[in-house]
Design a protein around this motif. Structure first.
Motif, PDB file in Angstrom:
ATOM      1  N   MET A  78       0.824  -1.293   0.052  1.00 64.35           N
ATOM      2  CA  MET A  78       0.113  -0.068   0.010  1.00 64.35           C
ATOM      3  C   MET A  78       0.860   1.363  -0.143  1.00 64.35           C
ATOM      4  O   MET A  78       0.382   2.250  -0.733  1.00 64.35           O
ATOM      5  CB  MET A  78      -0.831  -0.064   1.209  1.00 64.35           C
ATOM      6  CG  MET A  78      -2.284  -0.733   0.918  1.00 64.35           C
ATOM      7  SD  MET A  78      -3.409  -0.031  -0.151  1.00 64.35           S
ATOM      8  CE  MET A  78      -3.807   1.489   0.924  1.00 64.35           C
ATOM      9  N   PRO A  79       1.815   1.230   0.726  1.00 64.27           N
ATOM     10  CA  PRO A  79       2.646   2.573   0.609  1.00 64.27           C
ATOM     11  C   PRO A  79       3.164   3.174  -0.661  1.00 64.27           C
ATOM     12  O   PRO A  79       3.372   4.344  -0.684  1.00 64.27           O
ATOM     13  CB  PRO A  79       3.930   2.342   1.684  1.00 64.27           C
ATOM     14  CG  PRO A  79       3.054   1.432   2.619  1.00 64.27           C
ATOM     15  CD  PRO A  79       2.614   0.558   1.768  1.00 64.27           C
ATOM     16  N   PHE A  80       3.601   2.163  -1.331  1.00 62.02           N
ATOM     17  CA  PHE A  80       4.046   2.382  -2.886  1.00 62.02           C
ATOM     18  C   PHE A  80       2.967   3.273  -3.375  1.00 62.02           C
ATOM     19  O   PHE A  80       3.216   4.023  -4.094  1.00 62.02           O
ATOM     20  CB  PHE A  80       4.306   1.154  -3.518  1.00 62.02           C
ATOM     21  CG  PHE A  80       4.729   1.394  -4.807  1.00 62.02           C
ATOM     22  CD1 PHE A  80       6.281   1.351  -5.273  1.00 62.02           C
ATOM     23  CD2 PHE A  80       4.102   1.761  -6.123  1.00 62.02           C
ATOM     24  CE1 PHE A  80       6.420   1.495  -6.660  1.00 62.02           C
ATOM     25  CE2 PHE A  80       4.464   1.973  -7.436  1.00 62.02           C
ATOM     26  CZ  PHE A  80       5.947   1.876  -7.494  1.00 62.02           C
ATOM     27  N   ALA A  81       1.660   2.438  -3.532  1.00 61.99           N
ATOM     28  CA  ALA A  81       0.737   3.263  -4.262  1.00 61.99           C
ATOM     29  C   ALA A  81       0.304   4.601  -3.692  1.00 61.99           C
ATOM     30  O   ALA A  81      -0.146   5.576  -4.303  1.00 61.99           O
ATOM     31  CB  ALA A  81      -0.539   2.352  -4.244  1.00 61.99           C
ATOM     32  N   ILE A  82       0.218   4.639  -2.368  1.00 60.79           N
ATOM     33  CA  ILE A  82      -0.189   5.929  -1.787  1.00 60.79           C
ATOM     34  C   ILE A  82       0.803   7.105  -2.117  1.00 60.79           C
ATOM     35  O   ILE A  82       0.523   8.291  -2.143  1.00 60.79           O
ATOM     36  CB  ILE A  82      -0.360   5.786  -0.253  1.00 60.79           C
ATOM     37  CG1 ILE A  82      -1.477   4.675   0.234  1.00 60.79           C
ATOM     38  CG2 ILE A  82      -0.494   7.155   0.394  1.00 60.79           C
ATOM     39  CD1 ILE A  82      -1.709   4.460   1.473  1.00 60.79           C
ATOM     40  N   ALA A  83       2.304   6.747  -1.934  1.00 64.25           N
ATOM     41  CA  ALA A  83       3.235   7.775  -2.222  1.00 64.25           C
ATOM     42  C   ALA A  83       3.145   8.225  -3.581  1.00 64.25           C
ATOM     43  O   ALA A  83       3.370   9.301  -4.045  1.00 64.25           O
ATOM     44  CB  ALA A  83       4.631   7.040  -1.779  1.00 64.25           C
ATOM     45  N   LEU A 106      13.733   0.130  -4.823  1.00 67.68           N
ATOM     46  CA  LEU A 106      13.830  -1.264  -5.214  1.00 67.68           C
ATOM     47  C   LEU A 106      15.058  -2.084  -4.646  1.00 67.68           C
ATOM     48  O   LEU A 106      15.193  -3.103  -4.331  1.00 67.68           O
ATOM     49  CB  LEU A 106      13.960  -1.408  -6.657  1.00 67.68           C
ATOM     50  CG  LEU A 106      12.447  -0.928  -7.373  1.00 67.68           C
ATOM     51  CD1 LEU A 106      12.637  -1.236  -8.847  1.00 67.68           C
ATOM     52  CD2 LEU A 106      11.230  -1.350  -6.619  1.00 67.68           C
ATOM     53  N   ILE A 107      16.286  -1.272  -4.514  1.00 65.46           N
ATOM     54  CA  ILE A 107      17.500  -2.064  -3.972  1.00 65.46           C
ATOM     55  C   ILE A 107      17.192  -2.246  -2.650  1.00 65.46           C
ATOM     56  O   ILE A 107      17.690  -3.266  -1.965  1.00 65.46           O
ATOM     57  CB  ILE A 107      18.659  -1.088  -4.333  1.00 65.46           C
ATOM     58  CG1 ILE A 107      19.130  -0.909  -5.870  1.00 65.46           C
ATOM     59  CG2 ILE A 107      19.918  -1.453  -3.347  1.00 65.46           C
ATOM     60  CD1 ILE A 107      20.326   0.178  -6.016  1.00 65.46           C
ATOM     61  N   GLN A 115       9.329   0.661  -0.297  1.00 69.21           N
ATOM     62  CA  GLN A 115       8.355   0.531  -1.087  1.00 69.21           C
ATOM     63  C   GLN A 115       7.643   2.056  -1.275  1.00 69.21           C
ATOM     64  O   GLN A 115       7.378   2.400  -2.422  1.00 69.21           O
ATOM     65  CB  GLN A 115       7.225  -0.419  -1.030  1.00 69.21           C
ATOM     66  CG  GLN A 115       7.563  -1.867  -1.376  1.00 69.21           C
ATOM     67  CD  GLN A 115       7.935  -2.124  -2.576  1.00 69.21           C
ATOM     68  OE1 GLN A 115       8.593  -1.468  -3.532  1.00 69.21           O
ATOM     69  NE2 GLN A 115       6.785  -2.773  -3.307  1.00 69.21           N
ATOM     70  N   MET A 116       7.646   2.641  -0.264  1.00 71.77           N
ATOM     71  CA  MET A 116       7.145   4.095  -0.301  1.00 71.77           C
ATOM     72  C   MET A 116       8.042   5.076  -0.683  1.00 71.77           C
ATOM     73  O   MET A 116       7.775   6.067  -1.554  1.00 71.77           O
ATOM     74  CB  MET A 116       7.155   4.724   1.419  1.00 71.77           C
ATOM     75  CG  MET A 116       6.588   5.872   1.385  1.00 71.77           C
ATOM     76  SD  MET A 116       6.453   6.585   2.967  1.00 71.77           S
ATOM     77  CE  MET A 116       4.943   5.501   3.474  1.00 71.77           C
ATOM     78  N   ALA A 161       9.643  -8.526  10.530  1.00 67.47           N
ATOM     79  CA  ALA A 161      10.053  -7.388  10.298  1.00 67.47           C
ATOM     80  C   ALA A 161      10.169  -6.828   8.992  1.00 67.47           C
ATOM     81  O   ALA A 161      10.314  -5.714   8.587  1.00 67.47           O
ATOM     82  CB  ALA A 161      11.452  -7.037  11.195  1.00 67.47           C
ATOM     83  N   VAL A 162      10.630  -8.185   8.148  1.00 68.84           N
ATOM     84  CA  VAL A 162      10.625  -7.859   6.630  1.00 68.84           C
ATOM     85  C   VAL A 162       9.519  -6.883   6.054  1.00 68.84           C
ATOM     86  O   VAL A 162       9.775  -5.991   5.191  1.00 68.84           O
ATOM     87  CB  VAL A 162      10.912  -8.894   5.951  1.00 68.84           C
ATOM     88  CG1 VAL A 162       9.767  -9.888   5.939  1.00 68.84           C
ATOM     89  CG2 VAL A 162      11.430  -8.598   4.479  1.00 68.84           C
ATOM     90  N   GLY A 163       8.344  -7.134   6.633  1.00 64.81           N
ATOM     91  CA  GLY A 163       7.004  -6.325   5.853  1.00 64.81           C
ATOM     92  C   GLY A 163       7.335  -4.909   6.220  1.00 64.81           C
ATOM     93  O   GLY A 163       6.948  -4.146   5.397  1.00 64.81           O
ATOM     94  N   PHE A 164       7.583  -4.484   7.601  1.00 67.47           N
ATOM     95  CA  PHE A 164       7.724  -3.052   7.891  1.00 67.47           C
ATOM     96  C   PHE A 164       8.810  -2.560   7.026  1.00 67.47           C
ATOM     97  O   PHE A 164       8.707  -1.298   6.521  1.00 67.47           O
ATOM     98  CB  PHE A 164       7.984  -2.711   9.285  1.00 67.47           C
ATOM     99  CG  PHE A 164       6.667  -3.089  10.325  1.00 67.47           C
ATOM    100  CD1 PHE A 164       5.782  -2.405  10.322  1.00 67.47           C
ATOM    101  CD2 PHE A 164       6.993  -4.529  10.814  1.00 67.47           C
ATOM    102  CE1 PHE A 164       4.674  -2.869  11.382  1.00 67.47           C
ATOM    103  CE2 PHE A 164       5.978  -4.843  11.712  1.00 67.47           C
ATOM    104  CZ  PHE A 164       4.803  -4.018  11.890  1.00 67.47           C
ATOM    105  N   VAL A 165      10.062  -3.057   6.762  1.00 69.32           N
ATOM    106  CA  VAL A 165      11.133  -2.578   6.042  1.00 69.32           C
ATOM    107  C   VAL A 165      10.835  -2.488   4.561  1.00 69.32           C
ATOM    108  O   VAL A 165      10.990  -1.411   4.060  1.00 69.32           O
ATOM    109  CB  VAL A 165      12.427  -3.410   6.286  1.00 69.32           C
ATOM    110  CG1 VAL A 165      13.460  -2.984   5.258  1.00 69.32           C
ATOM    111  CG2 VAL A 165      12.929  -3.353   7.718  1.00 69.32           C
ATOM    112  N   MET A 166       9.956  -3.429   3.981  1.00 65.85           N
ATOM    113  CA  MET A 166       9.564  -3.577   2.873  1.00 65.85           C
ATOM    114  C   MET A 166       8.570  -2.467   2.448  1.00 65.85           C
ATOM    115  O   MET A 166       8.636  -1.667   1.373  1.00 65.85           O
ATOM    116  CB  MET A 166       9.234  -4.682   2.321  1.00 65.85           C
ATOM    117  CG  MET A 166      10.093  -5.748   2.166  1.00 65.85           C
ATOM    118  SD  MET A 166       9.294  -7.393   1.495  1.00 65.85           S
ATOM    119  CE  MET A 166       8.670  -6.935   0.004  1.00 65.85           C
ATOM    120  N   ALA A 167       7.837  -2.061   3.407  1.00 65.59           N
ATOM    121  CA  ALA A 167       6.902  -0.812   3.124  1.00 65.59           C
ATOM    122  C   ALA A 167       7.524   0.346   3.249  1.00 65.59           C
ATOM    123  O   ALA A 167       7.147   1.165   2.435  1.00 65.59           O
ATOM    124  CB  ALA A 167       5.932  -0.937   4.430  1.00 65.59           C
TER     125      ALA A 167
END
Length: 513
Positions: free
Chosen positions: A337-342, A373-374, A396-397, A387-393
């Motif tokens: 979601m943060p990708f799309a919102i940002a 992406l890196i 992705q933002m 924790a990977v979910g929070f870092v990826m979010a």
């Protein structure tokens, strides 16, 4: 209600319609609803892939076709559908596409096998490709001047919201209906929406053709470059074949790579045909006059590479989160979601910035996407769940903020030097390239991911390999952007960038849609 004659935004001083359609805002509501569901189906299926794989025992090739087939068919139908709608009337094609989308969505949900689901997705993509040009054309037909910009603004916001809600809505549906059969409702959800929209479409959409500069043949019928369309489709398909048939399970035939040579031959033949057909009729799918413009050519190449890279990011991230990190479909949707919102926030600001920053704005956006992406790749490789979910979010933002500075500004700059009378064809060509790029990127990324898994590579490392491929594709877009920026600065880039921000609003809005 009466009004003074509207002025055409591209031809000041010429009157268009003395009185606007009183139902135009209601018709816009219909257009927004259809734009929402057709673009939603690009992203909503991402979180459903693991469920589809388990439920139908789907292989890697079928999963690639289920995703890439929709996008490819969508893109290839755009040009003929747009020309038919311009010349013969958009309402009939709108209703045909709407009915077809409902039926193919129902067929996808009822599919008993992965092969039939892939076929249903191809047909669903064709229906979406039939609808999209009618939506954009109807907005252009009903609105002029300030109202047109406002209407396209609503449409652009709708597309952004649908992209943001796709993975989340897919996760909610699968959670509500179960991991085994919930994926079917990802497709079923389109049917009641269309059932509600269809009566309004019948009532409020304008009737009749509006006239067009579309080239016509005997009897006044629009010319359709069937050979050119077939050449583009076959070339794209030939490029995809070796990747779609690659599973890494030991049974792959090395001869499949000869399809790339076939694609090269088909590509050359298509270009030769297009040049001759354009000279004869002026109605080629790939207008050589447009392709000959360096600004358009560079922007189109940048768009193809970028869409090939960033479209596949969501797929790889979703597969990793569900298959390796153990996230639910809903949790995976929330991470994206943060990708799309940002992206939506930065895209809103980019419309004003492109007038002053020009191609440099796109380059800055691409740098942010590459960095994001890196960061996502490093998170997948080195950060453990949850924790990977929070870092990826977070990463992705960053990528999303950059993406919002790339897509719309690149389309605006790409169309800046295209004459008004060829803006429609140029916009269609740009969309076709983006859709083909998306399809190819999905096929290559999924092929890399599943091949790595089949060869014994750990899940996080396999996802990392696929993500590195997406980084490479976005890096190609960055190189093209830097070269185009250099060319503009060596020429008259200040004038072109100002013109892009002030004079191509209509064309870019159409292309963005």
């Amino acid at each position: 209600m009466t009004s003074t004659p509207a002025q055409h935004p591209d031809r000041p001083g010429t009157a268009t319609r003395p009185e606007p359609d009183p139902h135009r805002w209601r018709a816009l509501g219909v257009c927004l609803a259809i734009g929402f569901i057709t673009m939603l189906d690009v992203s909503i299926v991402n979180v459903a892939l693991p469920s589809i794989e388990r439920s139908l025992d789907a292989g890697a090739s079928q999963l690639q076709l289920i995703v890439a087939g929709y996008t490819l068919a969508f893109g290839l139908v755009l040009v003929p559908a747009g020309r038919l709608g311009d010349a013969r009337g958009r309402r009939a094609l709108f209703l045909l596409g709407l009915t077809g989308f409902a039926l193919t969505s129902l067929g996808a949900g009822l599919a008993p096998s992965d092969e039939l689901l892939a076929v249903a997705r191809l047909l669903q993509g064709m229906s979406a490709g039939l609808l999209n040009p009618q939506v954009v054309g109807t907005i252009q037909q009903l609105f002029t001047g300030y109202e047109r910009g406002k209407a396209f603004g609503y449409f652009g916001a709708t597309i952004g919201v649908s992209t943001a809600l796709g993975p989340l809505l897919g996760g909610l549906i699968i959670q509500a209906f179960g991991a085994e059969e919930g994926w079917r409702w990802v497709f079923f959800v389109n049917v009641p929406v269309i059932a509600v929209v269809l009566p309004f479409a019948l009532k409020f959409l304008p009737r009749g053709a509006v006239g067009s500069a579309t080239a016509t043949g005997p009897g006044g019928r629009p010319r359709l470059d069937v050979v050119g369309l077939a050449g583009v489709a076959l070339t794209a398909a030939a490029v995809m074949v070796p990747f779609v048939t690659t599973t890494g399970e030991g049974g792959d035939d090395p001869a499949r790579w000869w399809w790339l040579a076939v694609a090269a031959v088909l590509g050359v033949a298509t270009v030769v045909w297009e040049r001759r057909y354009q000279r004869r009729t002026g109605a080629a799918v790939l207008d050589p006059r447009v392709l000959g413009e360096p600004a358009f050519r560079n922007g189109a190449l940048l768009g193809i590479a970028y869409f090939a890279g960033f479209t596949s990011v969501f797929l790889v991230a979703t597969l990793y989160l569900q298959q390796v990190a153990g996230f639910t479909p809903l949790q995976a949707g929330l991470v994206n979601m943060p990708f799309a919102i940002a992206s939506a926030v930065s895209a809103q600001r980019s419309g004003r910035l492109v007038a002053t920053r020009g191609r440099a704005l796109v380059v800055i956006g691409l740098v942010l996407v590459v960095l994001g992406l890196i960061g996502t790749d490093l998170a997948i490789r080195f950060v453990d769940p949850p924790a990977v979910g929070f870092v990826m979010a977070a990463t992705q933002m960053v990528a999303g903020a950059g993406s919002g500075l790339v897509i719309a500004p690149n389309q605006t700059l790409t169309l800046a030097r295209v004459p008004v009378e060829r803006a429609g064809v140029a916009g269609s060509m740009l969309q076709v390239g983006q859709r083909i790029g998306s399809a190819l990127g999905v096929a290559v990324a999924l092929s890399t991911y599943y091949s790595a898994l089949a060869s014994g590579v750990e899940g996080s490392a396999a996802a990392g390999r696929a993500l590195l491929l997406t980084v490479a594709l976005v890096a190609v877009a960055l190189v093209v952007g830097l070269l185009d920026l250099r060319a503009r600065r060596r020429g008259t880039d200040e004038e072109d960038d100002a013109e892009a921000g002030a004079g191509t609003g209509t064309a870019s809005a159409s292309a963005d849609a």
